[in-house]
Design a protein around this motif. Structure first.
Motif, PDB file in Angstrom:
ATOM      1  N   ASP A 173     -61.313  -4.274  32.670  1.00  0.00           N
ATOM      2  CA  ASP A 173     -61.230  -5.710  32.931  1.00  0.00           C
ATOM      3  C   ASP A 173     -60.270  -6.342  31.932  1.00  0.00           C
ATOM      4  O   ASP A 173     -59.926  -5.748  30.904  1.00  0.00           O
ATOM      5  N   LYS A 174     -59.847  -7.552  32.215  1.00  0.00           N
ATOM      6  CA  LYS A 174     -58.816  -8.182  31.379  1.00  0.00           C
ATOM      7  C   LYS A 174     -59.287  -8.377  29.942  1.00  0.00           C
ATOM      8  O   LYS A 174     -58.519  -8.155  28.997  1.00  0.00           O
ATOM      9  N   LEU A 193     -52.669  -4.464  33.788  1.00  0.00           N
ATOM     10  CA  LEU A 193     -53.619  -4.368  34.890  1.00  0.00           C
ATOM     11  C   LEU A 193     -52.906  -4.235  36.231  1.00  0.00           C
ATOM     12  O   LEU A 193     -53.414  -3.583  37.152  1.00  0.00           O
ATOM     13  N   SER A 194     -51.725  -4.823  36.331  1.00  0.00           N
ATOM     14  CA  SER A 194     -50.978  -4.737  37.598  1.00  0.00           C
ATOM     15  C   SER A 194     -50.458  -3.319  37.862  1.00  0.00           C
ATOM     16  O   SER A 194     -50.115  -2.992  38.998  1.00  0.00           O
ATOM     17  N   ALA A 203     -51.515  -8.100  29.111  1.00  0.00           N
ATOM     18  CA  ALA A 203     -52.713  -7.569  29.771  1.00  0.00           C
ATOM     19  C   ALA A 203     -52.593  -7.710  31.283  1.00  0.00           C
ATOM     20  O   ALA A 203     -52.988  -6.795  32.029  1.00  0.00           O
ATOM     21  N   GLU A 204     -52.041  -8.830  31.746  1.00  0.00           N
ATOM     22  CA  GLU A 204     -51.849  -9.017  33.183  1.00  0.00           C
ATOM     23  C   GLU A 204     -50.907  -7.944  33.743  1.00  0.00           C
ATOM     24  O   GLU A 204     -51.156  -7.373  34.811  1.00  0.00           O
ATOM     25  N   VAL A 224     -58.943  -5.100  28.094  1.00  0.00           N
ATOM     26  CA  VAL A 224     -57.543  -4.759  27.833  1.00  0.00           C
ATOM     27  C   VAL A 224     -56.987  -5.639  26.716  1.00  0.00           C
ATOM     28  O   VAL A 224     -56.269  -5.160  25.828  1.00  0.00           O
ATOM     29  N   ILE A 225     -57.313  -6.925  26.732  1.00  0.00           N
ATOM     30  CA  ILE A 225     -56.866  -7.832  25.665  1.00  0.00           C
ATOM     31  C   ILE A 225     -57.429  -7.371  24.320  1.00  0.00           C
ATOM     32  O   ILE A 225     -56.713  -7.361  23.302  1.00  0.00           O
ATOM     33  N   SER A 271     -52.025 -12.074  26.507  1.00  0.00           N
ATOM     34  CA  SER A 271     -52.625 -12.319  27.818  1.00  0.00           C
ATOM     35  C   SER A 271     -51.671 -11.890  28.940  1.00  0.00           C
ATOM     36  O   SER A 271     -52.092 -11.240  29.906  1.00  0.00           O
ATOM     37  N   ASP A 272     -50.380 -12.226  28.788  1.00  0.00           N
ATOM     38  CA  ASP A 272     -49.402 -11.831  29.803  1.00  0.00           C
ATOM     39  C   ASP A 272     -49.250 -10.308  29.847  1.00  0.00           C
ATOM     40  O   ASP A 272     -49.125  -9.721  30.929  1.00  0.00           O
ATOM     41  N   GLY A 313     -53.406 -10.033  39.870  1.00  0.00           N
ATOM     42  CA  GLY A 313     -52.704 -10.628  38.737  1.00  0.00           C
ATOM     43  C   GLY A 313     -51.775 -11.751  39.158  1.00  0.00           C
ATOM     44  O   GLY A 313     -51.272 -11.792  40.282  1.00  0.00           O
TER      45      GLY A 313
END
Length: 289
Positions: free
Chosen positions: A247-248, A195-196, A191-192, A251-252, A188-189, A202
């Motif tokens: 979207d998150k 995306l950033s 992916a954040e 990506v996850i 999850s981190d 984020g």
């Protein structure tokens, strides 16, 4: 009830004797011109049956006195077209890829052939307009996973990606969750952070933690700041173009499973000239490097 024929008082035309609710049917003769047209058509049809192929038989058909065959005519047209095309096909076969766009006449022929081959063989995945869809690259933009030069596109069409050909290009992304390489929180981190790279959104804490995980696990292929590496087939993560969704959750999912689409090798299905034409056409769509 017997039919009663009479002469209509208004028109002076005899009736047929038929009557419905007081409405009487007049026995108007057909116009002469119509009758003569009908007779001529009957005579014409008899003549047509004699001179042209017309009647089906059990195993064949009547040939007609003229021996006409539309199939033979079509075969002749195809032979003529193939003879005309043969000149250009030979030139494409002998030319280097980079030489084809420099010859306006040859380029026009190659684009027409490539467009036709694309519609038959490639549009099922990449779409009729080559815009792609989730998991199938858009060939109109300038975001290339394995390179967008003429030579790179030609190689991709020839040998595919992760295909069964010995010369295919392969670089599989690890399935970080399935292979238990990272925890759910770490994914999850990450992916954040990913995306950033293409936006300002984020959670700052998650982005910072994700950057450390990215450096340890992803930078070798995707490079610093997510610029990607076409030699390895590692997508650019710093733009806003996404193959499987930006979207998150998407990506996850990519980090979890590693994705990895397959494109077939076309060298055994298409002849070398057609593959050249395909490469030139795809390169011309607007995103070629």
């Amino acid at each position: 009830m017997a039919k009663i024929k009479e002469t209509d008082a208004v028109t002076g035309v005899d009736t047929t004797g038929h009557e419905w609710d007081g409405i009487k049917e007049l026995n108007n003769p057909l116009p002469r011109w119509w009758l003569w047209t009908f007779y001529v058509c009957c005579i014409w049809s008899v003549g047509y049956w004699l001179v042209m192929p017309a009647w089906p038989l059990i195993s064949d058909h009547t040939k007609g006195f003229l021996g006409y065959s539309s199939r033979a005519g079509l075969s002749k047209q195809i032979e003529t077209a193939q003879a005309r095309q043969g000149v250009y096909l030979e030139r494409i076969a002998a030319a280097d890829l980079e030489e084809i766009p420099q010859d306006a006449e040859l380029l026009e022929f190659a684009l027409a052939g490539g467009r036709s081959a694309f519609a038959v063989n490639c549009s099922q995945c990449h779409g009729q307009g080559a815009a792609g869809s989730a998991g199938y690259p858009n060939l109109n933009d300038d975001d290339w996973i394995w390179g967008g030069s003429l030579e790179a596109i030609h190689e991709t069409v020839l040998y595919g990606i992760r295909s069964d050909h010995d010369d295919t290009r392969i670089n599989d992304m690890p399935a970080f969750q399935a292979d238990e390489l990272l925890s759910r929180e770490e994914i999850s981190d990450t992916a954040e952070y990913v995306l950033s790279l293409s936006s300002d959104r984020g959670d700052a804490g998650a982005v910072a933690r994700g950057e450390e995980i990215y450096v340890e696990n992803c930078v070798a292929c995707h490079q610093e700041a997510g610029a990607g590496d076409q030699d390895l087939g590692a997508p650019n993560l710093s733009d806003s173009l996404w193959l499987y969704g930006g979207d998150k959750a998407s990506v996850i999912a990519s980090i979890n499973t590693g994705r990895g689409g397959v494109m077939p090798a076309w060298n055994a299905r298409l002849d070398p000239v057609t593959i050249k034409q395909l490469a030139v056409y795809v390169h011309s769509l607007g995103g070629g490097e």
